[in-house]
Design a protein around this motif. Sequence first.
Motif, PDB file in Angstrom:
ATOM      1  N   GLU A 185       0.855  -1.193   0.000  1.00 52.05           N
ATOM      2  CA  GLU A 185       0.000   0.000   0.000  1.00 52.05           C
ATOM      3  C   GLU A 185       0.889   1.240   0.000  1.00 52.05           C
ATOM      4  N   VAL A 186       0.757   2.055  -1.011  1.00 50.12           N
ATOM      5  CA  VAL A 186       1.530   3.294  -1.075  1.00 50.12           C
ATOM      6  C   VAL A 186       0.551   4.457  -0.986  1.00 50.12           C
ATOM      7  N   SER A 187       0.813   5.388  -0.047  1.00 50.83           N
ATOM      8  CA  SER A 187      -0.047   6.583  -0.077  1.00 50.83           C
ATOM      9  C   SER A 187       0.699   7.735  -0.717  1.00 50.83           C
ATOM     10  N   TYR A 188       0.051   8.282  -1.708  1.00 53.87           N
ATOM     11  CA  TYR A 188       0.618   9.345  -2.525  1.00 53.87           C
ATOM     12  C   TYR A 188      -0.159  10.637  -2.325  1.00 53.87           C
ATOM     13  N   THR A 189       0.516  11.764  -2.468  1.00 47.54           N
ATOM     14  CA  THR A 189      -0.170  13.029  -2.704  1.00 47.54           C
ATOM     15  C   THR A 189       0.048  13.366  -4.167  1.00 47.54           C
ATOM     16  N   PRO A 190      -0.990  13.190  -4.979  1.00 46.82           N
ATOM     17  CA  PRO A 190      -0.816  13.452  -6.412  1.00 46.82           C
ATOM     18  C   PRO A 190      -0.541  14.930  -6.677  1.00 46.82           C
ATOM     19  N   LEU A 191       0.312  15.183  -7.656  1.00 44.92           N
ATOM     20  CA  LEU A 191       0.672  16.554  -8.035  1.00 44.92           C
ATOM     21  C   LEU A 191       0.342  16.753  -9.517  1.00 44.92           C
ATOM     22  N   ALA A 192       0.190  18.012  -9.884  1.00 50.66           N
ATOM     23  CA  ALA A 192      -0.066  18.309 -11.297  1.00 50.66           C
ATOM     24  C   ALA A 192       1.142  17.886 -12.123  1.00 50.66           C
ATOM     25  N   ALA A 193       0.895  17.445 -13.338  1.00 47.37           N
ATOM     26  CA  ALA A 193       1.966  16.948 -14.195  1.00 47.37           C
ATOM     27  C   ALA A 193       2.128  17.840 -15.417  1.00 47.37           C
ATOM     28  N   VAL A 194       3.310  17.730 -16.031  1.00 42.87           N
ATOM     29  CA  VAL A 194       3.529  18.378 -17.321  1.00 42.87           C
ATOM     30  C   VAL A 194       4.122  17.340 -18.266  1.00 42.87           C
ATOM     31  N   THR A 195       3.595  17.269 -19.473  1.00 44.60           N
ATOM     32  CA  THR A 195       4.021  16.216 -20.395  1.00 44.60           C
ATOM     33  C   THR A 195       4.418  16.762 -21.764  1.00 44.60           C
ATOM     34  N   ASP A 196       4.478  18.069 -21.873  1.00 48.64           N
ATOM     35  CA  ASP A 196       4.763  18.681 -23.173  1.00 48.64           C
ATOM     36  C   ASP A 196       6.118  19.375 -23.128  1.00 48.64           C
ATOM     37  N   ALA A 197       6.997  19.038 -24.061  1.00 48.15           N
ATOM     38  CA  ALA A 197       8.385  19.521 -24.050  1.00 48.15           C
ATOM     39  C   ALA A 197       8.463  21.045 -24.021  1.00 48.15           C
ATOM     40  N   LYS A 198       7.623  21.689 -24.782  1.00 45.72           N
ATOM     41  CA  LYS A 198       7.712  23.136 -24.907  1.00 45.72           C
ATOM     42  C   LYS A 198       7.048  23.842 -23.719  1.00 45.72           C
ATOM     43  N   ARG A 199       5.912  23.294 -23.320  1.00 49.29           N
ATOM     44  CA  ARG A 199       5.189  23.916 -22.214  1.00 49.29           C
ATOM     45  C   ARG A 199       5.965  23.774 -20.901  1.00 49.29           C
ATOM     46  N   ALA A 200       6.754  22.699 -20.789  1.00 52.38           N
ATOM     47  CA  ALA A 200       7.413  22.391 -19.517  1.00 52.38           C
ATOM     48  C   ALA A 200       8.269  23.538 -19.000  1.00 52.38           C
ATOM     49  N   MET A 201       8.866  24.337 -19.925  1.00 57.47           N
ATOM     50  CA  MET A 201       9.764  25.398 -19.449  1.00 57.47           C
ATOM     51  C   MET A 201       9.060  26.751 -19.313  1.00 57.47           C
ATOM     52  N   GLN A 202       7.756  26.762 -19.548  1.00 56.89           N
ATOM     53  CA  GLN A 202       7.026  28.013 -19.370  1.00 56.89           C
ATOM     54  C   GLN A 202       6.735  28.241 -17.887  1.00 56.89           C
ATOM     55  N   PRO A 203       6.636  29.499 -17.483  1.00 52.33           N
ATOM     56  CA  PRO A 203       6.371  29.793 -16.073  1.00 52.33           C
ATOM     57  C   PRO A 203       5.041  29.207 -15.618  1.00 52.33           C
ATOM     58  N   GLY A 204       5.000  28.812 -14.354  1.00 54.56           N
ATOM     59  CA  GLY A 204       3.744  28.337 -13.787  1.00 54.56           C
ATOM     60  C   GLY A 204       3.465  26.871 -13.999  1.00 54.56           C
ATOM     61  N   GLN A 205       4.348  26.193 -14.698  1.00 51.00           N
ATOM     62  CA  GLN A 205       4.147  24.762 -14.910  1.00 51.00           C
ATOM     63  C   GLN A 205       4.661  23.980 -13.694  1.00 51.00           C
ATOM     64  N   PRO A 206       4.144  22.791 -13.484  1.00 50.46           N
ATOM     65  CA  PRO A 206       4.670  21.964 -12.389  1.00 50.46           C
ATOM     66  C   PRO A 206       6.182  21.761 -12.565  1.00 50.46           C
ATOM     67  N   VAL A 207       6.908  21.832 -11.451  1.00 50.85           N
ATOM     68  CA  VAL A 207       8.360  21.658 -11.513  1.00 50.85           C
ATOM     69  C   VAL A 207       8.695  20.259 -10.997  1.00 50.85           C
ATOM     70  N   LEU A 208       9.463  19.503 -11.773  1.00 51.93           N
ATOM     71  CA  LEU A 208       9.758  18.114 -11.399  1.00 51.93           C
ATOM     72  C   LEU A 208      10.808  18.035 -10.302  1.00 51.93           C
ATOM     73  N   HIS A 209      11.894  18.824 -10.483  1.00 52.91           N
ATOM     74  CA  HIS A 209      13.019  18.761  -9.540  1.00 52.91           C
ATOM     75  C   HIS A 209      13.229  20.157  -8.980  1.00 52.91           C
ATOM     76  N   ASP A 210      13.240  20.267  -7.650  1.00 57.34           N
ATOM     77  CA  ASP A 210      13.307  21.591  -7.009  1.00 57.34           C
ATOM     78  C   ASP A 210      14.535  22.377  -7.449  1.00 57.34           C
ATOM     79  N   ASP A 211      15.637  21.670  -7.743  1.00 57.81           N
ATOM     80  CA  ASP A 211      16.875  22.365  -8.095  1.00 57.81           C
ATOM     81  C   ASP A 211      16.986  22.649  -9.600  1.00 57.81           C
ATOM     82  N   ILE A 212      15.922  22.350 -10.337  1.00 56.55           N
ATOM     83  CA  ILE A 212      15.951  22.640 -11.778  1.00 56.55           C
ATOM     84  C   ILE A 212      14.717  23.474 -12.124  1.00 56.55           C
TER      85      ILE A 212
END
Lengths: 786, 284
Positions: free
Chosen positions: A130-157
């Motif tokens: 049993e794994v309990s997760y807190t789901p987060l918003a995702a980004v799956t588009d190469a171009k959109r990923a670097m736009q402001p306001g998108q979910p960030v995958l790694h805090d240091d990037i």
Amino acid sequence: MSQTLVGTSVKRKEDPRFIQGRGKYVANLQLPEMAYIAVKRSPYAHARIEAIDTRAAEAMAGVLAVFTGQELIDSGVGKLPCGWVVPGCKVPTRWPVVPIGDKVRHVGDSVAVVVATSPYIAEDAVEAIEVSYTPLAAVTDAKRAMQPGQPVLHDDIPNNLSYTWALGDRPTIEQALSASAHVIKLDLTNQRLIPNAMEPRAAVAQWNAATEEMTLWTTSQNPHPIRLLLSAFTLGIPEHKLRVISPDVGGGFGSKIFHYPEEIITPWVARKINRPVKWVASRSESFITDSHGRDHVTHAELGLDAEGHITALLVETWADHGAYLSTFAPLIPTAFYHCLLSGLYKIPLIYGITYATLTNTVPVDAYRGAGRPEAAYVVERLIDLAARELDLDPIAFRRHNFIQPEEFPYQTPVAMLYDSGDYNRLFDKAQELSSYSELVAAREAARAEGRLVGIGVSGCIEASGPAPSKIAGALGSAVGFWESSIVRVHPSGKVSVLTGSHTHGQGHETAFAQIVADQLGVPMEDIEVIHGDTAAIPFGMGTYGSRSMAVGGSAIVKSAEKVRKKMLKIAAHQLEAAEEDLAYDFNGGGVYVKGSPSQKKSFFDLSLGAYTAHNLPDGLEPGLEEQAFYDPANFTFPNSAHICQVEIDRATGEVSVQKYYAVDDVGNVINPMLVDGQIVGGIAQGIGQALWEYGAYDESGQLLSGTFMDYAMPRADVMPVIHTARTVTPSPHNPLGVKGAGEMGTIAATVAVAHAVMDALAPLGIRHLDMPFTAEKVWSAIQEAA
Amino acid sequence: MYPSKFDYVRAQSVEEAVERTSSHSNAKILAGGHSLIPALKLRLAQPDLLVDLGRIAALKGISRHNGTVSVGALTTHAACAASDDLPKVWSEAAGLIGDPQVRNRGTVGGNIAHADPASDLPTVLIALGAQIHVQGTAGPRAIPADEFFVDLFTTSLEEGEIITRVEVPVESNQGSAYTKVFNPASRYAILGVAAQVAIAGGVCRQLRVAAGGSTPKAIRAHHVEAALQGQPINDTTIQHAAAAIADDLGEEVIGDMYASAAYRRSIAAQIAARALSAAAARAR
């Protein structure tokens, strides 16, 4: 030299065992007391792991242990490294198993590991975790990923931007474009592909507690680099105590180059529980864990002067790298991409830039062609559009801009120095093979009847056999690009050939034996090619980038030459003749006196004599075994002209490929049948990308094409008859004169089919569609055009 | 890809299979395994017992007598594709199922019991007016194909009932055809249209049309039939009749990543017209 096995279609030595089901793949291995691993994987694309309850799983009969990520980290397991770090590259942290408190970043990310006495129980136990997760918003588009306001995958990037890589001077190129008579502009995508090698990945590990030695069998294209990464970065068992074996491997297409979490987990568990353990990926796991390919979003501009000569090229690409940097990911959309943007053409000015973004998807890395298909697609789409917009025949327009035979070696503005080629001859042959003018006439007749028939032309270049090591290092590589070999002549005159290359379908056991048979004048049956075992072979770099023949084959030639040289020395001593008066007998082996062939030392006598050492020249070491490392001076540059015909069903939009002609210049050919196999298989893959294959994610990061029910692979019954032919301009810088043959088919076919589809649709005024050209996409475009 | 635990029995007869299945609370019947085994491996199906029909010879084969053809439930698609006894629409459709491996293992009974909406065979059986013969604890019965398929993966089979054979009428004056648009990945039908027609004096005398792949279950195309019945057969009348398929498909059209509902609706008339034309050309 004589005995000319090289250049003939010798049947594959490996086939009898494969067609009888006697291959030995990792999954076939059974060891006493073997335990089985199954991995609990994230169903979320992006979520924080709050807690993991393993109690129910651990309580199940037959479950030996359940491990979570922190246990691996606490025992010293390291992060997965990136093997190609370009300047300014931010490498995200990637643990083999994501620890509690950290985040999963793609569907399929590893969360926990079960080890049990049977694979069935292991799978049952995975379901019980049993794994309990807190789901987060995702980004799956190469171009959109670097736009402001998108979910960030790694805090240091921040902005999910791992690096930006550019080549050329943008203002110069922009100026040249604005001064050009015509500018062709195009926005395109090169869709994500999922490799789907026939054999899923697998690992078996055995720990010897007495000697503290680990043996890992893994489905790898390059066992030595994997051993190095395991020793130096992840598992921490030193290289001399770690043996990595890649036995028979059922296809890779690049996806088995990389260092994967399960390759770390499996030996770690084997040592932990002191039992042999096995992990075999299910096909479902392959879809969500094998590194994917392609996935570019690109804007490109091509300038032409009033005479139709190319003036400049600008290419801007957003390359999706997925959730982490897979082992060689940063190489693919940089040096392997922008450095190929000159194609077959004289393009005086080129500027390219790549934004490498991270998204909540499976990591993206090399896949058959790796950057070069993406480059060829961009260049060729622009060339084809330019011909169309200038109302010129696509072949005539290409010829107008070709690099000419006398201009080789040709220095492109994007670092590559092309070794050799004759693109006019290549296209002469392709036009002849396809009866091009008749094809065009037939298309016109079909069009007059209202049918949607199109002819596609592609002219592609590849840089194969990456080289040289020094430049690779300067570009960010953690590895060299040489290859090793040993030619071991046994006392009885039989020969073992040890190579650092790895075969996983290519036929090295045959092709390398052909080379050695010719080099030493001995029968094929007396030669065995050994590869894939770090305890048996010298450190080798493995197989990828169509390098095995050009680099691995060249290393073998060097070793064989050394063997001959030593045989000559021994014979000179025994025949009491000067070496320059002796000749090597390439028809049967051995050494004879020039002009007096009966005065001869046979291959057998010299072999045995080398080991008895009863009669060797003073100072010569006994034995007959030579090693060579070959570091190529340059890539080789295979090139191709492919022509195909498609017809589109106007009512449904279905595309059928009706005719296919492929002329490839892969330099000298060792085994035509094997080269044809590579080319034809590659073409099937290329047609697959053009028409069907698509690794599609929805916005929440769920893989929509995660099974063969939804991911459309090319099938035998929809393949056209493929006619192949070759022109030969040998590579001048390797001893065999060969160029890579493994990836050209894929690179060229995607383009040729795309162009045929666009040609069929051109009368309707359709300028560009993105791949794959599914029936509905084509049908919709037809409706909109009407 | 490892199924959860189950028991396995190999039934020697239909009676034994019925008895085993009906006396067990969570049993599944195994025929060719081409729907069930993947479902087991993905753990979408988790039965406690598999009752294997594979060795029951009586369930295999195609036989023709008195204007009907009877196809045993365990007959493979490959056998159907190769049969000259079956109406063309069936052998043609069977040859378009999956790939050679699937056709060599997949069975008629397994296919229709699974009632996959994208499957080809339900469409064909509805067009042919097939009778599905089943056996259960209450004895044998025959179910018309129109009533057999109830919904997505749902049939009118009762608990413990096993399909034994499928019977279709054959008349020598009929022409029939199956036209299919493939899902390129699964090879199931995005849309399949089956038609069987009898023509006399250039006029359509008898017609049955069915469509599948785009709706939760295969449907009889009554509107198409009505539009062509009694009409002279030519391109114009066929196109006109085929256009009526939109009314037959109704509102519940399925969409997926390869073919949206709107696309399926739009191409349906052309696919129906092709099936009608091919069937008409074969009728004499």
